[in-house]
Design an enzyme around this catalytic site. Structure first.
Site, PDB file in Angstrom:
ATOM      1  N   TYR B 440      42.573  42.735 -56.562  1.00 43.85           N
ATOM      2  CA  TYR B 440      42.034  43.659 -57.589  1.00 43.85           C
ATOM      3  C   TYR B 440      40.566  43.834 -57.546  1.00 43.85           C
ATOM      4  CZ  TYR B 440      41.252  39.261 -60.332  1.00 43.85           C
ATOM      5  OH  TYR B 440      41.012  37.975 -60.990  1.00 43.85           O
ATOM      6  N   GLU B 441      40.312  44.890 -58.180  1.00 44.40           N
ATOM      7  CA  GLU B 441      38.752  45.488 -58.188  1.00 44.40           C
ATOM      8  C   GLU B 441      38.504  45.894 -56.810  1.00 44.40           C
ATOM      9  OE1 GLU B 441      37.617  45.679 -60.983  1.00 44.40           O
ATOM     10  OE2 GLU B 441      38.638  44.323 -62.028  1.00 44.40           O
ATOM     11  N   GLY B 442      39.570  46.663 -56.247  1.00 44.29           N
ATOM     12  CA  GLY B 442      39.506  47.155 -54.843  1.00 44.29           C
ATOM     13  C   GLY B 442      40.026  46.033 -53.852  1.00 44.29           C
ATOM     14  N   GLN B 447      37.018  47.288 -49.778  1.00 47.06           N
ATOM     15  CA  GLN B 447      35.644  46.785 -49.875  1.00 47.06           C
ATOM     16  C   GLN B 447      35.072  46.874 -48.599  1.00 47.06           C
ATOM     17  OE1 GLN B 447      34.344  45.404 -52.632  1.00 47.06           O
ATOM     18  NE2 GLN B 447      36.366  45.589 -53.559  1.00 47.06           N
TER      19      GLN B 447
END
Lengths: 600, 600
Positions: B440-442, B447
């Site tokens: 999650y969060e990319g 990243q």
């Protein structure tokens, strides 16, 4: 919902071009393994597991097993019926001896089928899988009476089987076993003790379960040298083969585990249960290793099989899911986004999966061939070579196969993004299931020590020398052909790192055995790189040859060549780093006293 | 049952010797962070989470969250009471602005506390954690009215907050968002659409939840350039601050996930819910990145924090469990077996954990310092440098921190053998919890592309040059001192591999951007090795200096030096392999057409 398609084409390619099944027609059992028979096993067996066993995988995980107050255990809905079909269709008897009702096919053929079965449903596959270990021990060590009494129904699948080693205080270190075996006037033994982590220890699939149990007889040394092996049926078997009284063995509880929920992992309580010695007293460890070696190869296969099913689904998801645009400009300008497949890092993860899976499949099947040859090859020399090779590579197949299985399953889950973390998509189950394979039948650290601390030095290093010779011969041949020269040169570099690491162990292991222990896991992975590299060299060689001859499916052969190149360029470079870690030795690993580990 | 001890001594060492907290007394907020205050935060905060939050971790995993028919969600037993205590004790307000009721401490101090909170209970920590992202966005982009209305109660923890980005068809690719925002006569917007994977989207911990929602206004471009950010309270807030009507937003279902069961992951349905634009229309992406960058650092911290708790327990288990004998002869001849600690491969896994955890802790805290400096340093030059460094390293902290967090948790589980696979020991939960942080969060692939495809080239490569300069300066200094010369030389080699890889990207990325995509993840890990290596150089330098001066706890300082050596000898060698993989380029990665991936 995940799907499963047995990778029959690839299995066939490996059997033909890596294993070279046709070269062994003179070996016992291989004559029966004609191309047509093998094709039928792969096609029909693959269809059976895909249609009957696979649909129970996700529901089995969700439901798990249930232990009832009376100690009985119910498997997930559908397992019993599917197992019945499995037994009726004879898929469990492929390589079992004809004398006990088996089909006496080569081990390499049943291994190919086993992969499919595990991919379809690992928890289910473990029920017949555990029985196979028990069968192997009884075939070699059982008395004629024991064999006659138990083997036919175990081979047919009517009865299950288990391996009972672990106790609460005793995992890897079998010298710590406390279970007692008291001799009885009738020649049997009264077995008393608690065994834990017993896979398939109790279930509702079969009328009887034949437990093979490690225990200590009175006065036996308090070490692994004092262990004996006993056969302890759940239900006693009368002389006419009919079932008699319930034996004093019961399931005390089942474990709540991270995965393989469909398989009952039992605490087994033996309360003076009737058992009979298998083989000689205090030679239980040797008998146990017969089960164990077969089981370790089977667990390595689990790594491959879970990687395959996770990979297949990740490939499909990457084809279906549209998100973002190719870095080189829209691939599908008519759509609002391109498929995940355009993204190089998605492709990288899938290529790593493909390169390892196909390489490990070749290694598992070639390893299974060595098991066949070890027992059935025509000459002592061939049998010894095969035994050396599979002895050396069993811990590698188990350790590397399962480490990579977990990594590939994790990457396959990663391809799904957030959806990979959600139960309904099925990917997280594969990661949870794959995880146990790195632990049981000897943790991968134990495998690495079996390789580096034991197998390496056995018989003056005969096995690793034979393996090295094989690798260097095939590299030399590969370098002669333009199509494989680059691959062979890169593999040669990796093999050189392995040779360097082996020399380092020889030079530094005597000084301090911790130098071997500290490098054992990197060493296992280094051998794995070279062994799987050898498989890829064979596959690339065959693909190039077939292509040149205008035979085979050109796209399939091109894929083999591309994947071999990927393995060489993107996976083999780890060899140098592994060697340098090994050569770091034990100093920094062992220097810190236990009390200084916590930073708190 | 797992235990948790906050690693206060190590945090303090990092704050003093890596971050150098005392050097920034002239920076806003740092004056308040006196050694005594920081000590109190670490000691008291650590005690609070260990005593109040940690005991709910395993029970929370087992029970999970429950959605009721009316759409309300109940968190696991004890969460509500613990959250109440958390709010009352003010632990959530450490670095929030004073204007809104925060304590205005440096971000680096609250980050230290956050690590403890997450170690104690990741699922719990996500409730205030998500609110922090929403707070960050409102602090920067909210209107004075919005700030006055929402921030005080969000900062205090009375109200929760969320980030609503993902939709069923839209994960990474935010251009695919379909949620609509229709302007209303009163200046508000009617928000309609479905958001998925909304962490803490609905729960019973707070009276209100302030959702920040990405949506598209009528006529906005059908791409990420058309996205706006809206604030959508669960319960409308009257002008006097009291709660008014329930807004038209509800939780449609909660996901069944692999882990973080204690946190409710919600499908959120917006049915013409009342929302207000935050910042400018169609500038939602920029506002979202304020939340996102903070969240990514927080997720990197999750990797570290889960690794820490898993590691602590593996260390304890290795001390307690007796199995086998040391390779060098019995370590405890009076016992029937030695502890796991004597086995070099167990030690290797624990040393890898220790080396990564302490290195990542330093990197996370040093990164948090850069966030502080980016906003509050005295000169534009200092602010720019800090902004460059944290911009470059945010994807590294997130991607490497979480990849390593999962690996370390997996190894910690491995130390337990079969017991690691069983629920009651608690280790398998850490692996399941750690897994989401890579997604999650990319995802970590995203990243890596943020790093290699975006941050690297920004401002003519200013950030990577600044980072390289810093690394080379400290290496040069480290080589001057005998105590650190070997470490510095090994780090220099790794930094050379990184420089080579960067040059290769520059030379080959323009020709084919897939060359960057195919090497992005290895590159991220290469930067991670050098960045964590820099942290270890600082720690080793400080330890050697203190030792020479006769200050500090000699055993603790020796442990730092041994662990630095381990990092150099056993972890840094990966740098060469990573570079060679990068230099393999995109060809073999991209050559295979999608239809040739399945081997079936």
């Amino acid at each position: 919902m995940p799907q499963y398609t047995p990778p029959v084409r690839d299995t066939r390619f490996v059997l033909e071009h890596v294993v070279g099944l046709d070269r062994y027609a003179n070996v016992d059992g291989f004559a029966a393994a004609t191309p047509d028979t093998v094709d039928a096993v792969l096609e029909e067996g693959g269809r059976f597991v895909a249609e009957v066993i696979f649909p129970l995988n996700q529901s089995g995980d969700l439901e798990g097993c249930t232990r009832h107050d009376d100690g009985s255990v119910t498997t997930p809905a559908g397992f019993k019926e599917a197992y019945q079909k499995f037994v009726e269709s004879g898929w469990g008897t492929l390589s079992a001896p004809e004398a006990f009702g088996g089909q006496a096919m080569p081990h390499v053929v049943s291994t190919a089928f086993q992969e499919y079965l595990i991919s379809a449903n690992m928890a289910f596959a473990m029920y017949p899988g555990l029985a196979h270990g028990a069968i192997a021990a009884l075939v070699v060590k059982g008395s004629p009476e024991q064999q006659a009494k138990y083997l036919p129904k175990m081979v047919s699948g009517e009865w299950g089987g288990t391996m009972n080693l672990t106790e609460p205080q005793c995992g890897t270190d079998l010298g710590l076993i406390r279970t007692k075996a008291e001799p009885q006037p009738d020649g049997s033994y009264a077995i008393t003790g608690t065994k834990i982590f017993i896979s398939a220890g109790e279930h509702d699939l079969t009328d009887n379960i034949i437990h093979l149990v490690l225990a200590k007889t009175p006065g036996a040394p308090d070490s692994s040298k004092g262990i004996s092996l006993f056969v302890v049926p759940k239900v006693l078997v009368n002389d006419d083969g009919s079932l008699g009284d319930r034996n004093a063995v019961s399931c005390g509880s089942i474990e709540h585990k991270m995965g393989i929920h469909g398989n009952a992992t039992c605490v087994m309580n033996y309360d003076g249960a009737k058992g009979w010695l298998v083989g000689e007293e205090m030679k239980g460890l040797a008998a146990m290793f017969i089960m164990m070696n077969a089981a370790r190869l089977g667990v390595g296969l689990q790594g491959l099989a879970i990687a395959e099913i996770a990979f297949q689904n990740a490939v499909q998801y990457a084809k279906d899911r549209r998100q973002g645009r190719a870095l080189t400009g829209p691939a599908d300008p008519g759509e609002k986004a391109d498929t995940l497949f355009v993204h190089p890092d998605v492709r990288r993860m899938l290529m790593e999966g493909k390169a390892w899976i196909e390489g490990l499949r070749a290694l598992c099947l070639w390893g299974a061939l060595q098991v066949d040859l070890e027992h059935n090859a025509g000459t002592e020399e061939e049998r010894q070579l095969a035994g050396d090779l599979i002895g050396l590579l069993t811990p590698v197949i188990k350790g590397v196969g399962t480490d990579k299985g977990y990594e590939i399953a994790t990457n396959a889950q990663q391809v799904y993004g957030g959806h990979g973390y959600i139960q309904e998509w099925g990917m997280e189950q594969y990661v949870r299931d794959a995880r146990i394979a790195m632990i049981y039948e000897g943790t991968n650290g134990v495998q690495a020590m079996d390789l580096a601390g034991r197998k390496l030095a056995q018989n003056g290093g005969r096995a690793v020398q034979a393996f090295g010779k094989l690798v260097m011969e095939e590299i030399a041949a590969g370098k002669q052909d333009e199509a494989t020269a680059d691959f062979a040169a890169r593999l040669e570099k990796a093999a050189g790192e392995l040779q360097g690491a082996t020399m380092w162990f020889l030079a530094n292991g005597m000084k301090n055995p911790n130098n071997i222990g500290a490098g054992a896991v990197p060493y296992m992975h280094l051998v794995g790189l070279v062994a799987v590299g050898l498989m890829w060299l064979r596959m690339a060689t065959a693909a190039a040859k077939l292509k040149a001859e205008g035979q085979g499916d050109a796209a399939f052969l091109d894929a083999k060549l591309v994947t071999a190149r990927f393995f060489a360029e993107r996976i083999l470079p780890d060899a140098g780093a592994l060697r340098r870690k090994i050569e770091g030795g034990a100093d920094a690993v062992m220097a810190l006293p236990p009390e200084m580990f916590a930073a708190a």
